[in-house]
Each structure stands twice: as C-alpha cells, then as structure tokens.
Design a protein around this motif. Structure first.
Motif, PDB file in Angstrom:
ATOM      1  N   PHE A  13       0.790  -1.245   0.098  1.00  0.00           N
ATOM      2  CA  PHE A  13       0.018  -0.001  -0.087  1.00  0.00           C
ATOM      3  C   PHE A  13       0.855   1.290   0.010  1.00  0.00           C
ATOM      4  N   ARG A  14       0.406   2.289  -0.852  1.00  0.00           N
ATOM      5  CA  ARG A  14       0.979   3.363  -0.933  1.00  0.00           C
ATOM      6  C   ARG A  14       0.466   4.554  -1.397  1.00  0.00           C
ATOM      7  N   GLU A  45      -3.447   3.282  -1.641  1.00  0.00           N
ATOM      8  CA  GLU A  45      -4.063   2.007  -2.294  1.00  0.00           C
ATOM      9  C   GLU A  45      -3.083   0.938  -2.361  1.00  0.00           C
ATOM     10  N   SER A  46      -3.479  -0.029  -2.562  1.00  0.00           N
ATOM     11  CA  SER A  46      -2.609  -1.253  -2.864  1.00  0.00           C
ATOM     12  C   SER A  46      -2.215  -1.617  -4.392  1.00  0.00           C
ATOM     13  N   ASP A  47      -0.984  -2.022  -4.291  1.00  0.00           N
ATOM     14  CA  ASP A  47      -0.531  -1.985  -5.665  1.00  0.00           C
ATOM     15  C   ASP A  47      -1.049  -3.094  -6.658  1.00  0.00           C
ATOM     16  N   LEU A  48      -1.880  -3.946  -6.103  1.00  0.00           N
ATOM     17  CA  LEU A  48      -2.434  -4.966  -6.715  1.00  0.00           C
ATOM     18  C   LEU A  48      -3.577  -4.213  -7.639  1.00  0.00           C
ATOM     19  N   THR A  51       2.697  -3.690   3.916  1.00  0.00           N
ATOM     20  CA  THR A  51       2.213  -4.664   2.952  1.00  0.00           C
ATOM     21  C   THR A  51       1.397  -5.654   3.765  1.00  0.00           C
ATOM     22  N   LEU A  52       0.460  -6.410   2.924  1.00  0.00           N
ATOM     23  CA  LEU A  52      -0.718  -7.118   3.488  1.00  0.00           C
ATOM     24  C   LEU A  52      -1.515  -8.007   2.567  1.00  0.00           C
ATOM     25  N   VAL A  53      -1.826  -9.168   2.875  1.00  0.00           N
ATOM     26  CA  VAL A  53      -2.749 -10.011   2.026  1.00  0.00           C
ATOM     27  C   VAL A  53      -4.268  -9.615   2.217  1.00  0.00           C
ATOM     28  N   ARG A  65      11.997  -0.301  -1.709  1.00  0.00           N
ATOM     29  CA  ARG A  65      12.181  -1.702  -1.107  1.00  0.00           C
ATOM     30  C   ARG A  65      11.934  -1.492   0.193  1.00  0.00           C
ATOM     31  N   ALA A  66      12.079  -0.495   1.056  1.00  0.00           N
ATOM     32  CA  ALA A  66      12.037  -0.660   2.419  1.00  0.00           C
ATOM     33  C   ALA A  66      10.494  -0.801   2.813  1.00  0.00           C
ATOM     34  N   GLU A  67      10.283  -1.866   3.792  1.00  0.00           N
ATOM     35  CA  GLU A  67       8.941  -2.284   4.070  1.00  0.00           C
ATOM     36  C   GLU A  67       8.525  -2.194   5.352  1.00  0.00           C
ATOM     37  N   THR A  68       7.478  -1.673   5.834  1.00  0.00           N
ATOM     38  CA  THR A  68       6.781  -1.766   7.052  1.00  0.00           C
ATOM     39  C   THR A  68       5.833  -2.705   7.155  1.00  0.00           C
ATOM     40  N   ASN A  69       5.613  -4.014   7.698  1.00  0.00           N
ATOM     41  CA  ASN A  69       4.686  -4.924   7.676  1.00  0.00           C
ATOM     42  C   ASN A  69       3.742  -4.734   8.843  1.00  0.00           C
TER      43      ASN A  69
END
Length: 308
Positions: free
Chosen positions: A162-163, A235-238, A260-262, A303-307
C-alpha cells in the motif's frame, strides 16, 4: 409414486441460487415452469421444500436436508454428462469478486483464461457481498477480508503493498515529504484494511489538525478520483497496477513507508476443488499472480517495508 428427475434438478438449481428467477435463467426455462416442477416434487415427496422470504426463496428444514443429500450427486451427474459430451459441451464457471478487483486486476488478464479454456463459459459477478455457497450458484470467489472463514478453502491471492498515489498534475513523483500530505485532500476507500490514520502513524506524522477527506466505498472509484487529480489516495499496488504502469498515478513521496498485507483470498467450499473448471481457474490465477508479483518486484521503485 416415482420422483421425476427433472423436478429434482430444478429443485437443485433453485436451492443453489436461492431464487426461482435465477434458476430459470440458468436452466433456460420460465419461472412458472420452475415453480411447477417444484410443486410436482413436493407432491411426490409429501412435504414442503421451499418457502418465500421477500423476493428470495428459503429452504424448509426438509428442503435443507434434501439439498444436502442430493447436491453432490447432482453435481457429479452434471460433470459426467459434460465430460461425455466432450468438446461440444460448454461448462459455465461462475466467479465472484469485488467490483474493484474485477475492474482493475482480473479483467485485463481474462483473455488468457478464455483462450486456454474455450469449453468454459465464464460468468464474473462483481459484488462485495460474501457468497453463501450453499444457496448461490457460485463456483469460486475472490473475497476481500482477512481469511480464516470456517468450512471454506481459502488461499491468499498475493501480498500487496500500500502506498500514497496521485496524478503528476497534483504533485510530481518524489516531490513531497510525509508531513506535507495533511495539507492535501486525502482520498479514502472506506472499506480498505489500510487507512490514513495508520499510515501517518507508521510515517511518524502527527497531523496538526483534521485533514480534508474525500470518501468512496469502492476502491476503483478512489483510484479513478486520484488519477483525475482530485487528491492523494492510499491504495494497494494490486489495484493500482494498470494506472502505475501507464503513468496515470505515481507515489509523490520521497521516502514512503510501505505497508504489506494480503487482502484478497481465493475461496470456495473444499468439495468445489474436485471440479475440473474450478481447478483450471485456480491454476490459471496462481500463474497470473506469480507473473504479476515478479513483474511488480522487478519494477518497484522502493524496497523498504513496514509490515502490518
């Protein structure tokens, strides 16, 4: 008194769809003909099977028991008939997904499935309502949620990132810091699992005052509003993929945290997995998912992620 097989199949169609009208459409007959077959079956069995609930139908206790007993056998008869018919048969596969996923991700990819399976007639139902599989003629659903639905097979589609995004006319890519965002109109997808308040917390931003909001109950509407330059969406990149690749949207932040999330799950009753058409769709969507994830990972600028 013998029970007519035609009446049994008609009852099965009504019980699966929860609607006389929908069953009539599926069977290619009139609603009146469906009602007559149901009445004939009830007379043969000596008990009521179906009652009314507004525009829909509900199964009586006897109807529920009868449907449970015949459901699997009717499905097997239908599949066996279709296999004997071979290439001349057309099998209908009904897939349910949210309008946003259907529009933004599924539709651009469906040509591959249609070309690979000319014997499968695809029906795509776009709705946010979860499927009542025992009452509806849906083979497989891509459901928005957190997973873990009792009694259902559920496989996460893909991990989404999400971004914040907006049109370049509003803010150029990489031109803003996180603390700049509250000064802009922020677009909300009210049903999204990731909201602005949580994102600001991860970004270490404490807005000085309540930010201006534009709210939508559909993700695809929020994305289209952002592409039109109305504000900044989260929103989600998907869902964003087509707009990101086409350059209609981009992330305006220099160093955004990445959540990041499913959120999308392929679901169906476990017994649906024995149907060839369901297995074919599941194999196809797994390949599409994996191909998209590889493309996304190769393209992703940050590339940095916060889950979560």
């Amino acid at each position: 008194m013998s029970v007519p097989l035609r009446a049994i199949t008609v009852f099965h169609a009504v019980a699966r769809s929860g609607s006389v009208t929908r069953a009539a459409e599926d069977l290619g007959v009139t609603p009146s003909a469906v009602s007559q077959q149901i009445q004939a079956l009830e007379v043969s069995l000596g008990t009521a099977l179906i009652g009314k609930a507004g525009r829909n139908v509900v199964l009586t206790e006897a109807g529920e028991r009868y449907f449970e007993m015949i459901g699997t056998e009717i499905d097997r008869i239908m599949e066996a008939t279709q296999r004997i018919q071979g290439f001349r048969s057309v099998t209908t596969l009904t897939v349910r997904a949210t309008p946003s996923l259907s529009t933004k991700w599924l539709l651009p990819r469906l040509a591959g499935f249609i070309e690979a399976h000319p014997d499968i007639e695809l029906r795509l139902d776009g709705t946010n309502e979860p499927t009542a599989f025992q009452k509806e003629s849906v083979d497989i659903e891509i459901r928005h949620g957190t997973g873990g639905w009792p009694g259902l097979f559920a496989e996460g589609l893909v991990e989404e990132s999400f971004r914040p995004v907006c049109a370049a006319s509003l803010a150029a890519p990489g031109s803003l810091a996180a603390e700049d965002l509250p000064r802009h109109l922020l677009i909300h997808s009210v049903k999204s699992q990731v909201q602005w308040a949580h994102w600001f917390k991860l970004a270490g931003v404490v807005p000085a005052s309540r930010w201006r909001r534009l709210l939508f109950d559909r993700t695809h509407m929020a994305i289209d509003a952002a592409a039109a330059g109305l504000g900044i969406a989260l929103e989600s990149d998907l869902m964003l993929w087509g707009d990101l690749r086409a350059g209609r949207l981009a992330c305006p932040l220099r160093t955004p945290p990445r959540i990041t999330l499913v959120t999308q799950w392929v679901t169906c009753p476990p017994d649906h997995l024995r149907h060839r058409k369901v297995r074919a769709f599941l194999d196809w969507i797994r390949r599409e998912r994996d191909a998209w994830a590889r493309e996304r990972d190769a393209w992703a600028p940050e590339r940095a992620e916060t889950n979560l």
